[in-house]
Design a protein around this motif. Structure first.
Motif, PDB file in Angstrom:
ATOM      1  N   GLY A  93       1.166  -0.935   0.167  1.00  0.00           N
ATOM      2  CA  GLY A  93      -0.054   0.226   0.402  1.00  0.00           C
ATOM      3  C   GLY A  93       0.859   1.023  -0.697  1.00  0.00           C
ATOM      4  N   LYS A  94       1.542   1.548  -0.207  1.00  0.00           N
ATOM      5  CA  LYS A  94       2.818   2.576  -0.727  1.00  0.00           C
ATOM      6  C   LYS A  94       3.414   2.948  -2.129  1.00  0.00           C
ATOM      7  CE  LYS A  94       7.165   3.048   1.124  1.00  0.00           C
ATOM      8  NZ  LYS A  94       8.722   2.558   1.437  1.00  0.00           N
ATOM      9  N   VAL A  95       3.003   4.553  -1.718  1.00  0.00           N
ATOM     10  CA  VAL A  95       3.669   4.624  -3.430  1.00  0.00           C
ATOM     11  C   VAL A  95       5.260   4.824  -3.327  1.00  0.00           C
ATOM     12  CG1 VAL A  95       2.953   6.042  -5.279  1.00  0.00           C
ATOM     13  CG2 VAL A  95       1.484   5.406  -4.102  1.00  0.00           C
ATOM     14  N   SER A  96       5.659   5.002  -4.572  1.00  0.00           N
ATOM     15  CA  SER A  96       7.675   5.441  -4.361  1.00  0.00           C
ATOM     16  C   SER A  96       7.081   6.349  -5.812  1.00  0.00           C
ATOM     17  CB  SER A  96       8.439   3.802  -3.765  1.00  0.00           C
ATOM     18  OG  SER A  96       8.323   3.554  -2.748  1.00  0.00           O
ATOM     19  N   ALA A  97       9.056   6.641  -5.746  1.00  0.00           N
ATOM     20  CA  ALA A  97       8.984   7.611  -7.455  1.00  0.00           C
ATOM     21  C   ALA A  97      10.214   6.826  -7.281  1.00  0.00           C
ATOM     22  CB  ALA A  97       9.479   8.870  -6.391  1.00  0.00           C
ATOM     23  N   VAL A  98       9.926   6.481  -9.098  1.00  0.00           N
ATOM     24  CA  VAL A  98      11.236   5.763  -9.782  1.00  0.00           C
ATOM     25  C   VAL A  98      13.026   6.598  -9.751  1.00  0.00           C
ATOM     26  CG1 VAL A  98      12.329   4.822 -11.513  1.00  0.00           C
ATOM     27  CG2 VAL A  98       9.225   4.623 -11.282  1.00  0.00           C
ATOM     28  N   LYS A  99      13.715   6.519  -9.188  1.00  0.00           N
ATOM     29  CA  LYS A  99      14.507   6.861  -8.954  1.00  0.00           C
ATOM     30  C   LYS A  99      15.982   6.987 -10.451  1.00  0.00           C
ATOM     31  CE  LYS A  99      19.508   7.804  -6.360  1.00  0.00           C
ATOM     32  NZ  LYS A  99      19.745   6.575  -5.837  1.00  0.00           N
ATOM     33  N   GLY A 100      15.296   5.270 -11.299  1.00  0.00           N
ATOM     34  CA  GLY A 100      16.446   4.873 -11.825  1.00  0.00           C
ATOM     35  C   GLY A 100      16.510   3.541 -11.971  1.00  0.00           C
ATOM     36  N   ILE A 101      17.277   3.176 -13.052  1.00  0.00           N
ATOM     37  CA  ILE A 101      17.566   0.866 -13.102  1.00  0.00           C
ATOM     38  C   ILE A 101      18.910   1.009 -12.905  1.00  0.00           C
ATOM     39  CG2 ILE A 101      17.500  -0.416 -14.736  1.00  0.00           C
ATOM     40  CD1 ILE A 101      15.348   1.246 -16.253  1.00  0.00           C
ATOM     41  N   ASP A 102      19.414   0.732 -11.954  1.00  0.00           N
ATOM     42  CA  ASP A 102      20.622  -0.419 -11.496  1.00  0.00           C
ATOM     43  C   ASP A 102      21.346  -1.091 -13.138  1.00  0.00           C
ATOM     44  OD1 ASP A 102      19.898  -2.549 -11.578  1.00  0.00           O
ATOM     45  OD2 ASP A 102      19.772  -2.243  -9.217  1.00  0.00           O
ATOM     46  N   LYS A 103      22.835  -1.467 -12.865  1.00  0.00           N
ATOM     47  CA  LYS A 103      22.813  -2.250 -14.273  1.00  0.00           C
ATOM     48  C   LYS A 103      22.947  -3.598 -14.375  1.00  0.00           C
ATOM     49  CE  LYS A 103      27.930   0.158 -13.142  1.00  0.00           C
ATOM     50  NZ  LYS A 103      29.032  -0.418 -12.747  1.00  0.00           N
ATOM     51  N   GLU A 104      21.908  -4.179 -13.184  1.00  0.00           N
ATOM     52  CA  GLU A 104      21.404  -5.190 -13.653  1.00  0.00           C
ATOM     53  C   GLU A 104      20.152  -5.205 -13.765  1.00  0.00           C
ATOM     54  OE1 GLU A 104      22.700  -4.462 -10.297  1.00  0.00           O
ATOM     55  OE2 GLU A 104      24.870  -5.695 -11.206  1.00  0.00           O
ATOM     56  N   GLY A 105      19.163  -4.135 -14.486  1.00  0.00           N
ATOM     57  CA  GLY A 105      17.714  -3.526 -15.258  1.00  0.00           C
ATOM     58  C   GLY A 105      16.931  -3.554 -13.914  1.00  0.00           C
ATOM     59  N   ASN A 106      17.707  -3.396 -12.738  1.00  0.00           N
ATOM     60  CA  ASN A 106      16.035  -3.414 -11.095  1.00  0.00           C
ATOM     61  C   ASN A 106      15.942  -2.140 -11.335  1.00  0.00           C
ATOM     62  OD1 ASN A 106      16.778  -6.228 -10.956  1.00  0.00           O
ATOM     63  ND2 ASN A 106      18.531  -5.260  -9.693  1.00  0.00           N
ATOM     64  N   LEU A 107      14.527  -1.951 -10.939  1.00  0.00           N
ATOM     65  CA  LEU A 107      14.226  -0.730 -10.647  1.00  0.00           C
ATOM     66  C   LEU A 107      14.326  -0.169  -9.350  1.00  0.00           C
ATOM     67  CD1 LEU A 107      12.036   1.215 -12.098  1.00  0.00           C
ATOM     68  CD2 LEU A 107      10.056   0.048 -10.382  1.00  0.00           C
ATOM     69  N   GLN A 108      15.279   0.864  -9.524  1.00  0.00           N
ATOM     70  CA  GLN A 108      15.149   2.354  -8.167  1.00  0.00           C
ATOM     71  C   GLN A 108      14.493   2.859  -7.638  1.00  0.00           C
ATOM     72  OE1 GLN A 108      19.793   3.361  -8.431  1.00  0.00           O
ATOM     73  NE2 GLN A 108      20.416   1.577  -8.003  1.00  0.00           N
ATOM     74  N   THR A 109      14.342   3.006  -6.487  1.00  0.00           N
ATOM     75  CA  THR A 109      12.837   4.096  -6.118  1.00  0.00           C
ATOM     76  C   THR A 109      13.362   4.734  -5.067  1.00  0.00           C
ATOM     77  OG1 THR A 109      11.817   2.453  -4.622  1.00  0.00           O
ATOM     78  CG2 THR A 109      11.240   2.242  -6.658  1.00  0.00           C
TER      79      THR A 109
END
Length: 438
Positions: free
Chosen positions: A25-41
């Motif tokens: 139930g939590k909303v985060s903002a997208v920061k980017g994508i790391d070298k492995e392609g994982n979403l960073q928030t």
């Protein structure tokens, strides 16, 4: 380090992506994508760390496609696109509505929600993944995904074929300026897995068919067939560029760009029916031998029945309906296909002799397009100078257009050139001072 996009220019606010984790139930903002392609928030309060995007750009579309391809199970996640200045407020509203849904809240969330891409087309036979194409770079020369969709070439090039239509491209690419020119477009997959565009320009090399093609030398008959129908009319044995072995191929000539292309004959199978008409064993054998075949009573989608000539085309990667000029060539059996015509006019309005290709035959000389004409040997210099602005040592000083069949200045023109050159030199020479008279 996160893969972050360029911040927007001053006064041009872009969007940020919010992601809702339904389980928490939590909303985060997208920061980017790391070298492995994982979403960073990051929390939606960390405005300086948001990844900002233009939601109308191909970069945004590519990111969304890649996101949903990597996270196969996205049932517990939802993406929203909001203005950077409103990210914190919208994040709270989305969280609150997730916990206590209201009609107004649902309507607002639906407006901001990023829809999941439809990958149905890709699964139905695309050779290339549209999300892996660098559309932003291709846009620099004037081609976009919408351009291809508007001309109905998008599906065709995604399936690995060359575009049917031509596109005028221009711009600066890799430090080089590309002058406006008409090309066809295709894609190929590089060794590193990237999908790379290939521009096919018009080739004006009249001796192309006289040279070996992958070590296969064309006979006069084959040269005539390639010019007249666009197809070899038989099977050629060429050296495979990859394995070095001899392989049987169909060879075709693009009727617009004049490029030669091949397709392995031992890998192609003739269909059992064409337009609801059964293909006989004799017709199959003729198709597989590279010959043109006339099919009777073909049933078309508009409900009509017509006869037509078909032939295997390496350009089309399969059977094609031969155009009228190719059918005329077959029926007339004329060799060579190009017809010599007099009275054509160059860029300066001077007449010259040239060879006109099948598609332009029958037109009056003043309506024949330059791309359909190959100047005769005695007219090449004339056309190059008068139409193309080309020069050589004999013509670089001349201002008058060359006359028909002329490849160098006349004695009178040469005399004028020398006088003009001498006059120019004298004008540039500083005058001597005679002093002051007393």
């Amino acid at each position: 380090m996160a893969n972050r996009m360029t911040p927007p220019a001053e006064g041009q606010e872009k969007d940020v992506l919010l992601v809702l984790d339904k389980q928490q139930g939590k909303v985060s903002a997208v920061k980017g994508i790391d070298k492995e392609g994982n979403l960073q928030t990051v929390p939606p309060t960390h405005g300086g760390e948001f990844m900002q995007v233009d939601k109308n750009s191909d970069v945004f579309s590519n990111f969304i496609s890649n996101f949903y391809r990597k996270y196969q199970d996205t049932s517990g996640l939802e993406l929203f696109s909001v203005k950077a200045s409103e990210a914190e407020r919208d994040a709270k509203a989305i969280e609150d509505n997730h916990r206590n849904p209201t009609p107004e809240g649902n309507k607002r969330a639906e407006m901001l929600r990023v829809p999941k891409p439809d990958f149905h087309e890709f699964k139905q036979g695309y050779r290339f993944d549209p999300s892996k194409i660098d559309w932003e770079n291709l846009k620099k020369v004037g081609i976009t995904a919408d351009t291809l969709k508007n001309t109905k070439d998008f599906d065709r090039v995604m399936r690995g074929y060359k575009s049917r239509n031509t596109y005028t491209v221009s711009g600066t690419v890799g430090g080089f300026y590309l002058k406006p020119t008409d090309v066809k477009l295709s894609f190929y997959q590089a060794k590193d897995g990237t999908v790379v565009p290939k521009l096919h320009g018009v080739q004006q090399d009249e001796k192309l068919l006289q040279r070996p093609f992958h070590e296969h030398g064309f006979t006069k008959q084959e040269q005539g067939n390639l010019q007249g129908t666009g197809n070899l009319g038989g099977i050629a044995e060429i050296k495979d560029p990859k394995s070095g072995e001899q392989i049987p191929v169909f060879v075709s000539r693009d009727r617009y760009t004049h490029e030669l292309e091949y397709m392995r004959a031992d890998k192609w199978k003739c269909p059992d029916t064409i337009c609801n008409v059964q293909v006989s064993p004799e017709q199959k054998a003729a198709f597989e031998a590279g010959q043109a075949v006339k099919m009777e009573n073909l049933q078309f989608r508009d409900g009509t029945k017509r006869s037509a000539y078909l032939q295997v085309s390496a350009v089309e990667r399969g059977l094609e309906f031969l155009p009228r000029a190719a059918v005329q060539f077959l029926q007339q059996g004329q060799q060579p296909a190009e017809q010599q015509v007099a009275g054509l006019k160059d860029g300066k309005g001077v007449e010259f002799n040239g060879h006109v290709q099948p598609g332009a035959q029958g037109k009056s000389p003043d309506k024949v397009q330059p791309k359909d004409v190959t100047p005769a040997a005695e007219s090449r210099t004339q056309v190059a100078v008068n139409s193309g602005g080309k020069t050589n040592e004999a013509t670089k000083q001349g201002k008058e257009p060359l006359k028909q069949g002329q490849d160098k200045p006349t004695a009178k023109q040469k005399e004028k050139q020398e006088k003009a050159q001498d006059k120019s030199l004298k004008a540039d020479k500083p005058k001597k001072s005679r002093g002051m008279k007393m």
